[in-house]
Enzyme design. Structure first.
Site, PDB file in Angstrom:
ATOM      1  N   ASN A  45       0.818  -1.201   0.277  1.00 52.91           N
ATOM      2  CA  ASN A  45       0.171  -0.014   0.126  1.00 52.91           C
ATOM      3  C   ASN A  45       0.804   0.949   0.521  1.00 52.91           C
ATOM      4  O   ASN A  45       0.635   2.572   0.426  1.00 52.91           O
ATOM      5  CB  ASN A  45      -0.728  -0.048   0.729  1.00 52.91           C
ATOM      6  CG  ASN A  45      -2.309  -1.269   1.370  1.00 52.91           C
ATOM      7  OD1 ASN A  45      -2.653  -2.127   0.128  1.00 52.91           O
ATOM      8  ND2 ASN A  45      -2.066  -1.673   2.285  1.00 52.91           N
ATOM      9  N   HIS A 133     -14.184  -1.730   6.616  1.00 55.55           N
ATOM     10  CA  HIS A 133     -13.077  -2.903   7.363  1.00 55.55           C
ATOM     11  C   HIS A 133     -13.274  -3.678   8.156  1.00 55.55           C
ATOM     12  O   HIS A 133     -13.798  -3.043   8.774  1.00 55.55           O
ATOM     13  CB  HIS A 133     -11.479  -2.062   7.609  1.00 55.55           C
ATOM     14  CG  HIS A 133     -10.168  -2.236   7.597  1.00 55.55           C
ATOM     15  ND1 HIS A 133      -9.815  -3.000   9.041  1.00 55.55           N
ATOM     16  CD2 HIS A 133      -9.608  -2.813   6.829  1.00 55.55           C
ATOM     17  CE1 HIS A 133      -8.665  -3.060   8.645  1.00 55.55           C
ATOM     18  NE2 HIS A 133      -7.959  -3.971   7.200  1.00 55.55           N
ATOM     19  N   GLU A 175     -16.316   3.987   4.170  1.00 55.75           N
ATOM     20  CA  GLU A 175     -14.622   4.588   3.017  1.00 55.75           C
ATOM     21  C   GLU A 175     -14.923   4.885   2.186  1.00 55.75           C
ATOM     22  O   GLU A 175     -16.325   4.928   1.603  1.00 55.75           O
ATOM     23  CB  GLU A 175     -14.264   3.227   3.420  1.00 55.75           C
ATOM     24  CG  GLU A 175     -13.836   1.788   4.028  1.00 55.75           C
ATOM     25  CD  GLU A 175     -12.830   0.528   3.606  1.00 55.75           C
ATOM     26  OE1 GLU A 175     -12.097   1.042   2.961  1.00 55.75           O
ATOM     27  OE2 GLU A 175     -13.354  -0.641   4.638  1.00 55.75           O
ATOM     28  N   SER A 179     -10.486  -0.856   0.340  1.00 64.10           N
ATOM     29  CA  SER A 179      -9.288  -2.007  -0.337  1.00 64.10           C
ATOM     30  C   SER A 179      -9.120  -3.054  -0.483  1.00 64.10           C
ATOM     31  O   SER A 179      -7.537  -3.078  -1.246  1.00 64.10           O
ATOM     32  CB  SER A 179      -8.879  -2.129   1.223  1.00 64.10           C
ATOM     33  OG  SER A 179      -9.186  -3.097   1.971  1.00 64.10           O
ATOM     34  N   ASP A 204     -13.999   6.138   6.348  1.00 65.51           N
ATOM     35  CA  ASP A 204     -12.477   6.397   6.471  1.00 65.51           C
ATOM     36  C   ASP A 204     -11.390   6.198   5.603  1.00 65.51           C
ATOM     37  O   ASP A 204     -12.122   5.252   4.397  1.00 65.51           O
ATOM     38  CB  ASP A 204     -12.449   4.168   6.869  1.00 65.51           C
ATOM     39  CG  ASP A 204     -11.396   4.092   7.117  1.00 65.51           C
ATOM     40  OD1 ASP A 204      -9.807   4.389   7.023  1.00 65.51           O
ATOM     41  OD2 ASP A 204     -10.777   3.072   7.923  1.00 65.51           O
ATOM     42  N   HIS A 207      -7.008   4.890   2.333  1.00 66.77           N
ATOM     43  CA  HIS A 207      -6.331   4.386   0.846  1.00 66.77           C
ATOM     44  C   HIS A 207      -7.107   5.440   0.425  1.00 66.77           C
ATOM     45  O   HIS A 207      -6.363   5.510  -1.344  1.00 66.77           O
ATOM     46  CB  HIS A 207      -6.885   3.487   0.421  1.00 66.77           C
ATOM     47  CG  HIS A 207      -6.963   1.936   1.137  1.00 66.77           C
ATOM     48  ND1 HIS A 207      -5.604   0.738   0.829  1.00 66.77           N
ATOM     49  CD2 HIS A 207      -7.440   1.181   2.356  1.00 66.77           C
ATOM     50  CE1 HIS A 207      -5.451   0.147   1.921  1.00 66.77           C
ATOM     51  NE2 HIS A 207      -6.526  -0.424   2.768  1.00 66.77           N
ATOM     52  N   LYS A 236       0.021   3.772   5.021  1.00 65.40           N
ATOM     53  CA  LYS A 236      -0.337   3.112   3.214  1.00 65.40           C
ATOM     54  C   LYS A 236       0.603   4.405   2.615  1.00 65.40           C
ATOM     55  O   LYS A 236       1.848   4.643   2.726  1.00 65.40           O
ATOM     56  CB  LYS A 236      -1.623   3.151   2.996  1.00 65.40           C
ATOM     57  CG  LYS A 236      -2.092   2.009   3.801  1.00 65.40           C
ATOM     58  CD  LYS A 236      -3.851   1.936   3.696  1.00 65.40           C
ATOM     59  CE  LYS A 236      -4.647   0.826   4.379  1.00 65.40           C
ATOM     60  NZ  LYS A 236      -3.710   1.125   5.792  1.00 65.40           N
TER      61      LYS A 236
END
Length: 382
Positions: A45, A133, A175, A179, A204, A207, A236
Site C-alpha cells: 500500500n 474494513h 470508506e 481497500s 475511513d 486508502h 499506506k
C-alpha cells in the site's frame, strides 16, 4: 482446547485459506527481494513510494535522537510529548477540521472509535457498508449495539434502512476508497443523507489519504460539508505508521477521554512521529506522483480488460482481478510470482465467499514498463 489449534489450521488448509508468513526484504523502489530474486511489488500500500524515502528516515532518526525511541507512557499519563500535539495540529490543518487525535494504527482507531461513540448512546443503531474494513466491523461489535449493513455503495438502500430505524441515535459508516475493490463512495451524497436522518457520519480514508483529493488530503477534505468523523492512516501512502481521527474539537477531546485504544496504550513513539511530520510536509506537494499513479492504474485496468479480466468498479490505484475460488486465486498468485510479480491472493474472510481475487496496487515508484510486465504475466495465465 489445546488440540483445537492444530485442527483449526488443518481446516483452513483444507479450504485453501491457511495464511503463512513469508519473509522478504525491500529492494529498489517498487521492488522486493525474496529467496534471492527481485520481484515487482504490486501488493503493498506504499502508493507514493515513501516507505523508504530518505527524508522520512532522516526525520525519524532526528526525532529519535531528540526525543528518544519511546513515548514512555500513555497520552493521559506522561506520554503526550510536544511533537504529538504538533503533528495533530498539522493533520487537522491538512484535513480542514478543528482538531485531530493520533492513534497507534488504523485498526486501533476504528476498534476504539465505535465503542467510545456507543458509550454516549448505548441504544444507537449503526449502519455500515458491508464492505468496510474488518476493524470497523470489530469496533461496532465491541460496542454491542444494533448493526445493520447496507448494500455496498447503495445509498438508496441506506436511506430505506434509516427511514425504518427506531433508535435513540444513528451512526452511519463507510470508506472513501474500498481497500479490496478500489472503488469510491459518493461522500457528498453520503453526508447529505446522514444529515437528513440526523445521523453521525464516519468515513475511513485509509486508502485515499495521501493519494487522492486536493493536496492528497483525501476525498472528504474537499467537501463543503464534511463527515463528522474522518479516520485515516500514515501506514499506506504516507509511508510510515500510525493513524488519526480528524473531527471537531469536542469529538477529539471526547475520544481522548473515552476511547480505550487511546486511553490505555502507550503513545506513538518519537521516530514514528518524525516520519509522520515529514510526510505531512511532503505529500501536499506530490501532485505529479498522484497523477502518475492514476495513469498507471488506468493503463493496468485497460490492459486487463483487453485480456478479458474483470476488475470490478475500480477507479483508483487499487485494481482487483476477480478470480472466484480460493485455489484458483492461489494458483494465479504463484504463477505471477514465478513470472517475477508479487501479487498476493486475497481470499475469504477478507472478501466475500466466491470472490477471491488478485489485488494489484500501484505506486508512484512504478513505471509504464512495470505495468506492461504485469500485463504480460497476466496474459500468460490465460
Amino acid at each position: 482446547m489445546r488440540h483445537r489449534f492444530a485442527e483449526a489450521l488443518e481446516e483452513r488448509r483444507a479450504q485453501d485459506r491457511l495464511r503463512v508468513l513469508r519473509p522478504l526484504e525491500p529492494g529498489a523502489p517498487g521492488r522486493v527481494l525474496r529467496g534471492g530474486r527481485e520481484l515487482l511489488d504490486l501488493s503493498s500500500n506504499d502508493y507514493l513510494g515513501l516507505a523508504r524515502d530518505p527524508e522520512l528516515a532522516r526525520r525519524a532518526g532526528e526525532w529519535a535522537a531528540r526525543y528518544g525511541t519511546g513515548a514512555r507512557a500513555s497520552r493521559l499519563v506522561s506520554g503526550t510529548l510536544t511533537p504529538h500535539r504538533a503533528v495533530e495540529e498539522k493533520v487537522a490543518a491538512w484535513k480542514g477540521t478543528e482538531a485531530a487525535v493520533l492513534f497507534a494504527s488504523g485498526w486501533q482507531a476504528n476498534a476504539a472509535l465505535f465503542p467510545a461513540l456507543l458509550k454516549l448512546e448505548p441504544q444507537a443503531a449503526v449502519f455500515a457498508d458491508w464492505l468496510v474494513h474488518a476493524s470497523i466491523h470489530h469496533g461496532i461489535a465491541a460496542g454491542r449495539t444494533r448493526h445493520t449493513g447496507f448494500r455496498h455503495n447503495d445509498l438508496t438502500n441506506l436511506d430505506q434502512l434509516l427511514d425504518g430505524a427506531e433508535a435513540s441515535a444513528r451512526i452511519v459508516a463507510t470508506e472513501s476508497v474500498f481497500s479490496m475493490d478500489g472503488d469510491r463512495a459518493d461522500l457528498a451524497a453520503f453526508v447529505t443523507l446522514a444529515r437528513r436522518h440526523d445521523a453521525l457520519s464516519v468515513v475511513d480514508e485509509a486508502h485515499a489519504t495521501g493519494v487522492l483529493g486536493a493536496g492528497g488530503a483525501g476525498l472528504a477534505a474537499g467537501l463543503a460539508d464534511k463527515p463528522d468523523i474522518i479516520v485515516g492512516t500514515f501506514s499506506k501512502a504516507m509511508g510510515g505508521f500510525g493513524a488519526y481521527v480528524a473531527a471537531s474539537r469536542d469529538v477529539c477531546d471526547y475520544l481522548a477521554n473515552a476511547a480505550s485504544g487511546f486511553v490505555y496504550t502507550t503513545a506513538p513513539p518519537p521516530p514514528v512521529l518524525g516520519a509522520m511530520d515529514a510526510a505531512l510536509d511532503m505529500v501536499p506537494g506530490m501532485d505529479d506522483e498522484r497523477a502518475h499513479v492514476q495513469v498507471l492504474a488506468a493503463r493496468l485496468r485497460d490492459g486487463l480488460a483487453g485480456l478479458g479480466y474483470d476488475t470490478g468498479a475500480s477507479d483508483t490505484q487499487i485494481v482487483p482481478v476477480m478470480i472466484g475460488g480460493e485455489a484458483e486465486a492461489l494458483a494465479a498468485s504463484a504463477a505471477l510470482e514465478e513470472a517475477g510479480v508479487l501479487a498476493v491472493a486475497i481470499r475469504p474472510p477478507t472478501v466475500p465467499e466466491g470472490e477471491s481475487r488478485i489485488r494489484f496496487s500501484l505506486s508512484a515508484a512504478h513505471c509504464e514498463a512495470d505495468v506492461d510486465r504485469v500485463l504480460e504475466a497476466m496474459a500468460g495465465l490465460r
